[in-house]
Motif scaffolding. Structure first.
Motif, PDB file in Angstrom:
ATOM      1  N   LEU A  63       0.836  -1.207   0.000  1.00 13.87           N
ATOM      2  CA  LEU A  63       0.000   0.000   0.000  1.00 13.87           C
ATOM      3  C   LEU A  63       0.871   1.259   0.000  1.00 13.87           C
ATOM      4  O   LEU A  63       0.428   2.321  -0.414  1.00 13.87           O
ATOM      5  CB  LEU A  63      -0.930   0.015   1.219  1.00 13.87           C
ATOM      6  CG  LEU A  63      -2.066  -0.994   1.211  1.00 13.87           C
ATOM      7  CD1 LEU A  63      -2.798  -0.981   2.556  1.00 13.87           C
ATOM      8  CD2 LEU A  63      -3.038  -0.733   0.070  1.00 13.87           C
ATOM      9  N   MET A  64       2.132   1.140   0.468  1.00 12.14           N
ATOM     10  CA  MET A  64       3.051   2.275   0.484  1.00 12.14           C
ATOM     11  C   MET A  64       3.650   2.547  -0.886  1.00 12.14           C
ATOM     12  O   MET A  64       4.180   3.623  -1.127  1.00 12.14           O
ATOM     13  CB  MET A  64       4.206   2.022   1.469  1.00 12.14           C
ATOM     14  CG  MET A  64       3.794   1.961   2.906  1.00 12.14           C
ATOM     15  SD  MET A  64       5.211   1.785   4.013  1.00 12.14           S
ATOM     16  CE  MET A  64       5.721   0.106   3.704  1.00 12.14           C
ATOM     17  N   GLY A  65       3.614   1.560  -1.767  1.00 12.13           N
ATOM     18  CA  GLY A  65       4.217   1.710  -3.091  1.00 12.13           C
ATOM     19  C   GLY A  65       3.306   2.477  -4.027  1.00 12.13           C
ATOM     20  O   GLY A  65       2.173   2.812  -3.696  1.00 12.13           O
ATOM     21  N   GLY A  66       3.798   2.738  -5.212  1.00 10.34           N
ATOM     22  CA  GLY A  66       3.021   3.533  -6.145  1.00 10.34           C
ATOM     23  C   GLY A  66       2.440   2.764  -7.310  1.00 10.34           C
ATOM     24  O   GLY A  66       2.022   3.351  -8.287  1.00 10.34           O
ATOM     25  N   LEU A  67       2.403   1.434  -7.231  1.00 11.62           N
ATOM     26  CA  LEU A  67       1.946   0.663  -8.385  1.00 11.62           C
ATOM     27  C   LEU A  67       0.515   0.175  -8.269  1.00 11.62           C
ATOM     28  O   LEU A  67       0.037  -0.571  -9.108  1.00 11.62           O
ATOM     29  CB  LEU A  67       2.897  -0.503  -8.643  1.00 11.62           C
ATOM     30  CG  LEU A  67       4.311  -0.086  -9.035  1.00 11.62           C
ATOM     31  CD1 LEU A  67       5.199  -1.303  -9.207  1.00 11.62           C
ATOM     32  CD2 LEU A  67       4.309   0.762 -10.294  1.00 11.62           C
ATOM     33  N   GLY A  68      -0.169   0.586  -7.234  1.00 13.40           N
ATOM     34  CA  GLY A  68      -1.599   0.340  -7.108  1.00 13.40           C
ATOM     35  C   GLY A  68      -2.002  -1.099  -6.908  1.00 13.40           C
ATOM     36  O   GLY A  68      -1.230  -1.921  -6.409  1.00 13.40           O
ATOM     37  N   PRO A  69      -3.235  -1.414  -7.308  1.00 16.72           N
ATOM     38  CA  PRO A  69      -3.827  -2.726  -7.030  1.00 16.72           C
ATOM     39  C   PRO A  69      -3.033  -3.905  -7.582  1.00 16.72           C
ATOM     40  O   PRO A  69      -3.008  -4.969  -6.982  1.00 16.72           O
ATOM     41  CB  PRO A  69      -5.206  -2.669  -7.693  1.00 16.72           C
ATOM     42  CG  PRO A  69      -5.480  -1.233  -7.922  1.00 16.72           C
ATOM     43  CD  PRO A  69      -4.165  -0.529  -7.995  1.00 16.72           C
ATOM     44  N   TRP A  70      -2.378  -3.730  -8.718  1.00 19.88           N
ATOM     45  CA  TRP A  70      -1.590  -4.828  -9.272  1.00 19.88           C
ATOM     46  C   TRP A  70      -0.531  -5.275  -8.289  1.00 19.88           C
ATOM     47  O   TRP A  70      -0.315  -6.465  -8.085  1.00 19.88           O
ATOM     48  CB  TRP A  70      -0.923  -4.416 -10.587  1.00 19.88           C
ATOM     49  CG  TRP A  70      -1.818  -4.558 -11.751  1.00 19.88           C
ATOM     50  CD1 TRP A  70      -2.475  -3.553 -12.412  1.00 19.88           C
ATOM     51  CD2 TRP A  70      -2.197  -5.768 -12.397  1.00 19.88           C
ATOM     52  NE1 TRP A  70      -3.234  -4.067 -13.419  1.00 19.88           N
ATOM     53  CE2 TRP A  70      -3.080  -5.432 -13.442  1.00 19.88           C
ATOM     54  CE3 TRP A  70      -1.879  -7.102 -12.190  1.00 19.88           C
ATOM     55  CZ2 TRP A  70      -3.635  -6.387 -14.283  1.00 19.88           C
ATOM     56  CZ3 TRP A  70      -2.443  -8.055 -13.027  1.00 19.88           C
ATOM     57  CH2 TRP A  70      -3.302  -7.691 -14.052  1.00 19.88           C
ATOM     58  N   ASP A  71       0.149  -4.301  -7.693  1.00 18.43           N
ATOM     59  CA  ASP A  71       1.218  -4.645  -6.767  1.00 18.43           C
ATOM     60  C   ASP A  71       0.666  -5.064  -5.413  1.00 18.43           C
ATOM     61  O   ASP A  71       1.178  -5.994  -4.798  1.00 18.43           O
ATOM     62  CB  ASP A  71       2.182  -3.470  -6.613  1.00 18.43           C
ATOM     63  CG  ASP A  71       3.569  -3.906  -6.193  1.00 18.43           C
ATOM     64  OD1 ASP A  71       3.947  -5.063  -6.469  1.00 18.43           O
ATOM     65  OD2 ASP A  71       4.275  -3.092  -5.592  1.00 18.43           O
ATOM     66  N   VAL A  72      -0.378  -4.381  -4.949  1.00 21.49           N
ATOM     67  CA  VAL A  72      -0.964  -4.729  -3.648  1.00 21.49           C
ATOM     68  C   VAL A  72      -1.478  -6.163  -3.681  1.00 21.49           C
ATOM     69  O   VAL A  72      -1.122  -6.980  -2.833  1.00 21.49           O
ATOM     70  CB  VAL A  72      -2.082  -3.734  -3.259  1.00 21.49           C
ATOM     71  CG1 VAL A  72      -2.835  -4.208  -2.030  1.00 21.49           C
ATOM     72  CG2 VAL A  72      -1.497  -2.340  -3.023  1.00 21.49           C
ATOM     73  N   TRP A  73      -2.304  -6.487  -4.666  1.00 24.09           N
ATOM     74  CA  TRP A  73      -2.878  -7.824  -4.732  1.00 24.09           C
ATOM     75  C   TRP A  73      -1.950  -8.833  -5.392  1.00 24.09           C
ATOM     76  O   TRP A  73      -1.805  -9.958  -4.914  1.00 24.09           O
ATOM     77  CB  TRP A  73      -4.237  -7.797  -5.429  1.00 24.09           C
ATOM     78  CG  TRP A  73      -5.251  -7.131  -4.577  1.00 24.09           C
ATOM     79  CD1 TRP A  73      -5.772  -5.873  -4.721  1.00 24.09           C
ATOM     80  CD2 TRP A  73      -5.833  -7.659  -3.382  1.00 24.09           C
ATOM     81  NE1 TRP A  73      -6.642  -5.594  -3.698  1.00 24.09           N
ATOM     82  CE2 TRP A  73      -6.709  -6.675  -2.864  1.00 24.09           C
ATOM     83  CE3 TRP A  73      -5.708  -8.869  -2.688  1.00 24.09           C
ATOM     84  CZ2 TRP A  73      -7.447  -6.863  -1.701  1.00 24.09           C
ATOM     85  CZ3 TRP A  73      -6.449  -9.056  -1.530  1.00 24.09           C
ATOM     86  CH2 TRP A  73      -7.308  -8.064  -1.051  1.00 24.09           C
ATOM     87  N   GLY A  74      -1.332  -8.428  -6.499  1.00 26.61           N
ATOM     88  CA  GLY A  74      -0.438  -9.347  -7.208  1.00 26.61           C
ATOM     89  C   GLY A  74       0.734  -9.787  -6.352  1.00 26.61           C
ATOM     90  O   GLY A  74       1.005 -10.977  -6.202  1.00 26.61           O
ATOM     91  N   GLY A  75       1.423  -8.827  -5.765  1.00 27.20           N
ATOM     92  CA  GLY A  75       2.573  -9.147  -4.920  1.00 27.20           C
ATOM     93  C   GLY A  75       2.181  -9.971  -3.706  1.00 27.20           C
ATOM     94  O   GLY A  75       2.896 -10.895  -3.304  1.00 27.20           O
ATOM     95  N   SER A  76       1.029  -9.643  -3.136  1.00 22.89           N
ATOM     96  CA  SER A  76       0.567 -10.369  -1.951  1.00 22.89           C
ATOM     97  C   SER A  76       0.208 -11.812  -2.281  1.00 22.89           C
ATOM     98  O   SER A  76       0.544 -12.731  -1.525  1.00 22.89           O
ATOM     99  CB  SER A  76      -0.650  -9.657  -1.345  1.00 22.89           C
ATOM    100  OG  SER A  76      -0.323  -8.330  -1.027  1.00 22.89           O
ATOM    101  N   LEU A  77      -0.462 -12.004  -3.400  1.00 25.95           N
ATOM    102  CA  LEU A  77      -0.849 -13.362  -3.788  1.00 25.95           C
ATOM    103  C   LEU A  77       0.363 -14.197  -4.206  1.00 25.95           C
ATOM    104  O   LEU A  77       0.419 -15.400  -3.908  1.00 25.95           O
ATOM    105  CB  LEU A  77      -1.902 -13.324  -4.891  1.00 25.95           C
ATOM    106  CG  LEU A  77      -3.269 -12.803  -4.426  1.00 25.95           C
ATOM    107  CD1 LEU A  77      -4.194 -12.581  -5.620  1.00 25.95           C
ATOM    108  CD2 LEU A  77      -3.890 -13.751  -3.408  1.00 25.95           C
ATOM    109  N   VAL A  78       1.329 -13.568  -4.858  1.00 20.27           N
ATOM    110  CA  VAL A  78       2.571 -14.284  -5.191  1.00 20.27           C
ATOM    111  C   VAL A  78       3.279 -14.699  -3.902  1.00 20.27           C
ATOM    112  O   VAL A  78       3.772 -15.818  -3.776  1.00 20.27           O
ATOM    113  CB  VAL A  78       3.487 -13.420  -6.088  1.00 20.27           C
ATOM    114  CG1 VAL A  78       4.884 -14.013  -6.190  1.00 20.27           C
ATOM    115  CG2 VAL A  78       2.876 -13.259  -7.473  1.00 20.27           C
ATOM    116  N   THR A  79       3.312 -13.803  -2.928  1.00 14.95           N
ATOM    117  CA  THR A  79       3.940 -14.123  -1.642  1.00 14.95           C
ATOM    118  C   THR A  79       3.192 -15.245  -0.932  1.00 14.95           C
ATOM    119  O   THR A  79       3.816 -16.137  -0.353  1.00 14.95           O
ATOM    120  CB  THR A  79       4.001 -12.870  -0.748  1.00 14.95           C
ATOM    121  OG1 THR A  79       4.863 -11.927  -1.387  1.00 14.95           O
ATOM    122  CG2 THR A  79       4.521 -13.190   0.637  1.00 14.95           C
ATOM    123  N   LEU A  80       1.872 -15.212  -0.967  1.00 17.31           N
ATOM    124  CA  LEU A  80       1.078 -16.283  -0.352  1.00 17.31           C
ATOM    125  C   LEU A  80       1.411 -17.626  -0.998  1.00 17.31           C
ATOM    126  O   LEU A  80       1.627 -18.624  -0.299  1.00 17.31           O
ATOM    127  CB  LEU A  80      -0.417 -15.973  -0.471  1.00 17.31           C
ATOM    128  CG  LEU A  80      -1.362 -16.975   0.170  1.00 17.31           C
ATOM    129  CD1 LEU A  80      -1.142 -17.055   1.676  1.00 17.31           C
ATOM    130  CD2 LEU A  80      -2.815 -16.580  -0.138  1.00 17.31           C
TER     131      LEU A  80
END
Length: 151
Positions: A63-80
């Motif tokens: 949420l601190m980054g500037g890439l929006g929903p792709w990074d918030v959800w994409g990065g989180s799901l990849v990490t999961l």
């Protein structure tokens, strides 16, 4: 529950500590992302509660980054996915490579599109950055925890 909250909070704090490097620095066609919080990606080898904790930590940190929903959800799901596979294969000596492979191949897929960079150059940069943090910081962290913290 307390350990999971601690892991998620620590992930966010470590990401914020080196904020500019945590969200990638394009160097020509290559992206270098030295997110020291990714050292925590080794924790599923010992602590099953770290799987959802890492998901929450990445979600909040992105949420601190500037890439929006792709990074918030994409990065989180990849990490999961990476955390689950690391936990699932925890008895295998190469299990620690799941976060490296998942971030290198999957996060690079959307970063290359969002940043307008070639996929393979992005994948090489992200994979190398992730390997450096996971192996260089995460593995020593795991050895330290094995000596000092009960499971």
């Amino acid at each position: 529950m307390a350990r999971a909250a601690l892991i998620a909070g620590l992930y966010v704090a470590l990401t914020a500590l080196v904020l500019p490097l945590s969200f990638g620095v394009p160097l020509g066609p290559v992206v270098i992302e030295l997110r020291i919080s990714e050292a925590l990606a080794v924790l599923p080898l010992r602590y099953p509660e770290s799987v959802p904790a890492l998901f929450v930590g990445v979600w909040l940190a992105n949420l601190m980054g500037g890439l929006g929903p792709w990074d918030v959800w994409g990065g989180s799901l990849v990490t999961l996915l990476a955390a689950y596979l690391t936990w699932r294969h925890r008895r295998h000596r190469l299990a620690v490579l799941w976060p490296v492979a998942a971030n290198g191949l999957l996060v690079s897929a959307y970063l290359s599109v969002l940043l307008g960079l070639p996929y393979w150059a992005t994948a090489i940069g992200i994979t190398a950055s992730e390997a450096l943090v996971v192996l260089g910081l995460g593995m020593p962290l795991l050895r330290l925890l094995d000596r000092r913290v009960p499971s």
